[in-house]
Design a protein around this motif. Structure first.
Motif, PDB file in Angstrom:
ATOM      1  N   GLY A  29       0.804  -1.216   0.000  1.00 31.41           N
ATOM      2  CA  GLY A  29       0.000   0.000   0.000  1.00 31.41           C
ATOM      3  C   GLY A  29       0.833   1.258   0.000  1.00 31.41           C
ATOM      4  N   PRO A  88      -3.388   4.864   1.900  1.00 32.07           N
ATOM      5  CA  PRO A  88      -2.308   4.392   1.037  1.00 32.07           C
ATOM      6  C   PRO A  88      -1.618   5.555   0.329  1.00 32.07           C
ATOM      7  CG  PRO A  88      -4.303   3.098   0.704  1.00 32.07           C
ATOM      8  CD  PRO A  88      -4.693   4.285   1.541  1.00 32.07           C
ATOM      9  N   LEU A 117      -7.559  -1.092  -0.888  1.00 32.60           N
ATOM     10  CA  LEU A 117      -6.304  -1.088  -0.138  1.00 32.60           C
ATOM     11  C   LEU A 117      -6.549  -0.877   1.353  1.00 32.60           C
ATOM     12  CD1 LEU A 117      -4.044   0.921  -2.612  1.00 32.60           C
ATOM     13  CD2 LEU A 117      -3.787  -1.497  -2.001  1.00 32.60           C
TER      14      LEU A 117
END
Length: 318
Positions: A29, A88, A117
């Motif tokens: 990420g 992220p 994510l």
């Protein structure tokens, strides 16, 4: 290693680099950390001289996955003390039509979306690595077992548990439907333009018309710059916050439309200095998520254009 061998190693690594970056980014990420992992694996790949490798793709994906998994364990300990919301690191993904990247691959586009994510962050490092390799990159359980140092039976259990966890938490904004990319991109950017204009002009009615009723807004300042510490939920709260922000902290900012994480986005600059990147999740003609990254540590690579690849067209795929 001879000069000719080194050149051949570099050629293979360069061809596989988009795939390797995508694997590392999905696991971590973070573009910065993904690049660190890739650089470390490249040095080891360049230094190894054990004769020709039958399957460079499998060898390098394994190396990147193992290194990424170890790195993720360290990152998780740091993120436990992160100030405010953690988001992220955004990556610029202007479409490369016809290359097999996220512009043409629904699974890949979902895997790098901000919403997905964030869901992946709720998995343990091993669960995340297993899920990413199996669900995104189609690796069989037996091969994943060697990567994560577990038995195939254990990996199947981990994969089943992770899939159930993700299914229960998968945000509706993360699922993308195939279709005409140009039309979809244009419609999504029109939504963002309307959102930005309504925020600046204080048009509450227009804002409410583009925001989904259950929209979420998250800001990440990393404790270094001012940002909302908690997520905001609901169109009324997000609209009021957006108008207030546009009139105060962002009143002198210039917005530049772009695409990050295969989604419409806006880069905000104040006096030509990047202040933030806002990535928008759009679905059914509404904005369902606004993710504003202000942490300076996550903004120094925003002009780097990343080609993403799931390996479907790689000549090295087994």
């Amino acid at each position: 290693m001879s000069e000719a061998s080194a050149t051949d190693h570099d050629r293979v690594f360069t061809e596989l680099r988009p795939l390797l970056f995508t694997v590392a980014y999905d696991i971590l990420g973070s573009a910065t950390d993904a690049e660190d992992v890739i650089h470390d694996c490249y040095l080891r790949w360049r230094a190894q001289d054990a004769g020709p490798i039958a399957d460079p793709r499998a060898y390098l994906v394994t190396a990147v996955s193992r290194t990424g998994l170890n790195h993720l364990r360290t990152l998780r300990r740091r993120r436990e003390t992160y100030v405010g919301n953690w988001l992220p690191e955004p990556i610029r993904t202007e479409p490369h039509r016809g290359t097999g990247d996220a512009a043409d691959d629904v699974v890949l586009a979902e895997s790098v979306s901000m919403a997905m994510l964030l869901v992946l962050e709720t998995l343990s490092p091993v669960e995340r690595t297993v899920f990413v390799l199996h669900e995104v990159f189609d690796y069989p359980h037996d091969e994943i077992a060697a990567i994560v140092d577990r038995s195939p039976a254990t990996v199947r259990q981990i994969a089943h548990r992770a899939r159930g966890h993700i299914s229960a938490r998968r945000p509706r904004a993360a699922a993308r439907r195939p279709g005409n990319h140009d039309d979809r991109d244009r419609q999504e950017h029109e939504l963002v333009v309307r959102f930005l204009h309504a925020s600046r002009t204080g048009d509450l009615g227009e804002l409410l018309s583009v925001l989904a009723s259950d929209v979420v807004h998250m800001s990440d300042g990393g404790g270094q710059v001012t940002a909302a510490r908690h997520a905001l939920y609901g169109a009324d709260r997000v609209a009021a916050f957006s108008i207030g922000l546009a009139r105060s902290a962002m009143s002198g900012a210039h917005a530049e439309l772009a695409r990050f994480n295969e989604a419409p986005a806006a880069v905000f600059r104040v006096d030509d200095v990047v202040d933030s990147v806002a990535v928008f999740d759009c679905r059914d003609d509404h904005i369902v998520g606004v993710y504003a990254i202000r942490n300076p540590d996550k903004l120094h690579r925003i002009d780097d254009l990343h080609r993403l690849d799931r390996g479907r067209t790689s000549p090295w795929k087994p």
